[in-house]
Design an enzyme around this catalytic site. Structure first.
Site, short mmCIF file in Angstrom:
data_model
loop_
_atom_site.label_atom_id
_atom_site.label_comp_id
_atom_site.label_asym_id
_atom_site.label_seq_id
_atom_site.Cartn_x
_atom_site.Cartn_y
_atom_site.Cartn_z
N TYR A 8 1.87 6.65 4.85
CA TYR A 8 2.08 5.07 3.99
C TYR A 8 3.08 4.43 4.46
CZ TYR A 8 2.41 2.25 -0.13
OH TYR A 8 2.48 1.30 -0.88
N TRP A 51 4.19 -0.42 4.84
CA TRP A 51 3.86 -1.54 5.16
C TRP A 51 3.95 -2.13 6.73
CZ3 TRP A 51 3.69 -6.54 2.41
CH2 TRP A 51 3.09 -6.24 1.09
#
Ligand SMILES: Nc1nc2c(c(=O)[nH]1)N[C@H]1C(S)=C(S)[C@@H](COP(=O)(O)OP(=O)(O)OC[C@H]3O[C@@H](n4cnc5c(=O)[nH]c(N)nc54)[C@H](O)[C@@H]3O)O[C@H]1N2
Ligand SMILES: Nc1nc2c(c(=O)[nH]1)N[C@H]1C(S)=C(S)[C@@H](COP(=O)(O)OP(=O)(O)OC[C@H]3O[C@@H](n4cnc5c(=O)[nH]c(N)nc54)[C@H](O)[C@@H]3O)O[C@H]1N2
Ligand SMILES: [Mo]
Length: 753
Positions: free
Chosen positions: A108, A110
């Site tokens: 996970y 960005w």
């Protein structure tokens, strides 16, 4: 060099070298550019960059296996070929001995803007082709809403991003009731890049037209000052009670829309029954807002076009499903769902790509590969999975079992930023055989890895920047040479794929430039098909950007549902004010209709204050924490914690003091800012300061990372989502000489024997 276009999650910009310094200026069309852009120049040559492939000495010399040495041992620098050979062998071993589900590639995070070099796209593609892996579902951002909303309203994307737009608010809304606010610091950011930050001007326009804003938040800064918003500061975690009290008032005073409830909602009789005794006084006793104020607000809501927004933060807490559902129920009672600028919207203002119509054509994206094995966890349960292999847990009506993970592979994310209870995460990571991280910089995650592969930043490669609700597609041109021996994630994975026998399937025989041209084709064709100007890739690249036509601002699924031309894909086809399906799961922490549920860790004499750990205004998460804007926001190199004078005085805390935040899980230091812009009984410390333990034996974070304090539990058994936003702490003045903060430095790297 002349200025070249580029894009980050916090804005489109032009980059230019002047006298050896990289300068960055926002795109001319951006009405409200982000100060976070000024973190970028520090990225190119900072000494915290990872220069060469690095391995934890114990892993390299003794081989893979569980250990408590991660994060405590020195690294060796090794050659690309030798480390990739070793990694390929480790993949083969784990696959042969444990099967592909023993590889965790949830990965996970960005990462960076750029549609080809998007780290998630690359790693999932690689692991899919490698034979499969355990992946993750949902996000840290909106995990509770992502699971709840499909049950009660509709598919997450279809009922959030584009249904209520900023243009509609500017033109139509009379009252905006913003739970958790809509802070401009947050809409600075949009995944994939944003060329125009429109939120400030839209709110201004609405305000000038006479719209009234009501802010419900522990922080005054969660709406711009210029809106003269009414500020209500309930106790954190009690929004669902306040919403229930508002709903009760609407009912008691006959202000609810009976017809809308009868024609567009299911479960009203049950929800109505549940409101009995839950009046404004009851709510006031829980949330701390005066009952008369609650009643007056309810009347105001019924008086014109009203929009209820629920920020993501409200659901990033224990029982986070409830305020989302209760907010929807309140809006349903007002009967305006599906009207322009009215009804309910989740997450508006929390990200720059919400509240805008979709483009008329798709943007270039790397298509996902299916995972050949069906193994997944809800993303925020990663430490539970590592600590409890083979154990059962509940999720969204399923009875599931945690897999046994041997190889962790992270590319484009920072679990030591995003996860809760970092001491527990550290223990959990000790259980795996091998932990591989691709990183540009020596984050705490990289420092806890066995193998750290240096990744380029976007500035060092070519890419395409775009998002489905931003008009500009940007040719992200290379700005700098790769740092040290850094390689693109794609190139690293391609080299590994070659060793594992699927190189050509991974690269499809294309160079990076050929990939970009390939990704552009879909957009070019869609433009041409719809009769819009459709530049070729070469024309687009030479121009540096291309503006896409907007799609319709038509309220999407919810407007169609209201008009009777669309059905919601819920159990009844309508808005669920109660759900038999959710009730049938039998979760006492997420029952069959919205309600306020008391926290399992309320404030106590030992931990009397709520800690709000929200998104930082000076950076994106942990990214470029060493950049100019982020550094300027700190005091003495430490992150700033806001505290009300009434809480500071009895503790002898003055503005600028170093303080210690502590609870049963851990402690961190921070610099105090004493201010009445935060509610009493609440302190606020943003996320993103790199985790910096005082020493190998003292896990106190001297820099101010709130995740040493937060609790690692799911929102409920329904969504099992992140609850990082709220926890309870004590705060004390730090009387001793505060330790120096050395957060942004390399770990010890020793020469090879
Ligand atoms: N306490 C608390 N915790 C929270 C939250 C909260 O409200 N409170 N919020 C949560 C939320 S909403 C989120 S989304 C998460 C965010 O958590 P993350 O998304 O994990 O945080 P980032 O700092 O953005 O991490 C991205 C990492 O990828 C690296 N990176 C960037 N570009 C590239 C690239 O091209 N290649 C590679 N290999 N690496 C790259 C960066 O250096 C950085 O270390 O945090 C969550 N954590
Ligand atoms: N500058 C910047 N912007 C960002 C990000 C970033 O890192 N930096 N991250 C982006 C990401 S990934 C996401 S998911 C979004 C997240 O969007 P959000 O989750 O909405 O953002 P936060 O800043 O965490 O929280 C918003 C506000 O909610 C308030 N709040 C906290 N608890 C409560 C409560 O119990 N009740 C009420 N009423 N209010 C409460 C806090 O005062 C906080 O400032 O932000 C995005 N925007
Ligand atoms: Mo997020």
């Amino acid at each position: 060099m002349t200025a070249v276009p580029h894009s980050a999650h916090w804005g489109v910009f032009r980059a230019e070298w002047r006298e050896g310094e990289l300068q960055v200026r926002p795109h001319e069309a951006d009405p409200n550019p982000s100060p976070v852009l000024q973190n970028i120049p520090a990225a190119v040559r900072n000494p915290v960059r990872v220069a060469r492939p690095s391995v934890r000495r114990g892993w390299w010399e003794q081989g893979p296996g569980p250990t408590d040495r991660r994060g405590r041992e020195e690294f060796l620098e090794v050659g690309w070929d030798e480390v990739l050979d070793r990694l390929a062998a480790e993949f083969r071993r784990v696959h042969a001995e444990h099967g592909p589900t023993a590889v965790y590639g949830g990965s996970y995070g960005w990462a960076s803007a750029g549609r080809f070099h998007h780290a998630q796209g690359q790693i999932h593609r690689f692991l899919g082709l490698a034979g499969g892996y355990t992946q993750s579902v949902n996000t840290y951002s909106g995990g509770a809403a992502e699971v709840l909303l499909p049950h009660v309203l509709g598919p997450f994307d279809a009922v959030t991003r584009s249904v209520v737009t900023w243009d509609q608010i500017a033109a139509h809304t009379d009252t905006v009731l913003a739970f958790g606010g809509m802070a401009l610091k947050n809409s600075t950011v949009a995944a994939g890049g944003v060329s125009r930050h429109v939120e400030r001007d839209a709110m201004r326009a609405a305000h000038r037209r006479g719209a009234r804003f009501v802010l419900v938040s522990p922080l005054r800064q969660d709406l711009p000052d210029e809106l003269d918003a009414r500020w209500l500061a309930p106790e954190p975690g009690t929004d669902a009670a306040l919403m229930t009290g508002l709903a009760h008032t609407l009912l008691a005073e006959g202000l609810h829309d009976r017809e809308f409830l009868a024609t567009h909602c299911a479960g009203w009789p049950e929800y109505e029954r549940s409101l009995r005794g839950r009046d404004a006084e009851w709510a006031a006793g829980i949330c701390g807002i005066d009952a008369e104020e609650i009643r007056a607000l309810a009347r105001r809501l019924a008086a014109g076009r009203t929009l209820i927004t629920v920020s993501q933060s409200l659901q990033r807490a224990e029982h986070g499903e409830q305020p989302v559902w209760a907010g929807l129920a309140l809006a349903a009672m007002l009967g305006q769902i599906g009207l322009p600028g009215g009804g309910f919207v989740y997450g508006l203002g929390s990200l720059g790509h919400y509240g805008r119509p979709r483009n008329a054509v798709p943007v270039p994206t790397l298509s996902r590969r299916p995972n050949p094995v069906r193994s997944y966890i809800p993303v925020a349960r990663v430490a539970d999975m590592l600590l409890h292999p083979g154990e059962r847990y509940s999720y969204n009506g399923e009875d599931r079992t945690y897999p046994d993970i041997r190889l962790m592979y992270w590319c484009g994310g920072n679990p030591f930023h995003h996860h809760q209870d970092l001491a527990r995460l550290r223990r959990a990571l000790g259980r795996v055989d091998t932990f591989v991280v691709h990183e540009s910089v020596w984050t705490a995650t990289a420092r806890h890895a066995d193998v750290v592969l240096p990744a380029t930043t976007t500035l060092e490669r070519e890419d395409i920047g775009a998002h489905g609700t931003d008009p500009l597609v940007v040719a992200m041109k290379q700005v700098a040479e790769p740092y040290g021996e850094a390689r693109d994630d794609h190139a690293i994975l391609a080299a590994l794929a070659g060793r594992l026998g699927f190189g050509p399937r991974f690269t499809e025989g294309r160079t990076t430039r050929e990939w970009l041209a390939h990704l552009w084709e879909r957009t070019e064709k869609a433009l041409a098909d719809k009769g819009f100007p459709a530049p070729t890739f070469d024309e687009f690249w030479a121009a540096g950007e291309h503006e896409l036509p907007p799609g319709a601002d038509d309220g999407g699924l919810l407007a169609a549902f209201r008009a009777g031309t669309g059905r919601l894909p819920t159990e009844s086809g309508r808005i669920q004010l109660a759900s038999q399906r959710i009730a049938s799961f039998g979760y006492d922490d997420c029952p069959g209709h919205p309600q306020w549920l008391p926290p399992t860790e309320p404030p106590t004499p030992e931990q009397p204050l709520w800690l709000v750990s929200n998104q930082p205004s000076t950076r994106l998460h942990s990214q470029l924490d060493f950049g100019a804007t982020s550094a300027a926001g700190k005091v003495g190199g430490r992150e700033v914690v806001r505290i009300h004078p009434a809480d500071a005085a009895p503790r002898g805390i003055s503005d600028g003091d170093v303080v210690r935040l502590v609870n049963a899980r851990g402690a961190c230091l921070a610099a105090a800012r004493v201010t009445d812009e935060v509610r009493t009984g609440v302190v606020q410390l943003p996320t993103g300061a790199w985790y910096t333990p005082a020493s190998a034996d003292d896990p106190t974070c001297v820099h101010g990372n709130p995740n040493v304090l937060t609790r690692d539990v799911g929102t409920s058994r329904l969504a099992q989502a992140c609850t990082g936003q709220l926890t309870t702490v004590q705060v004390e003045r730090y009387a001793a000489e505060p330790p120096e903060v050395r957060a942004h430095r390399r770990p010890p790297i020793v020469p090879r024997a």
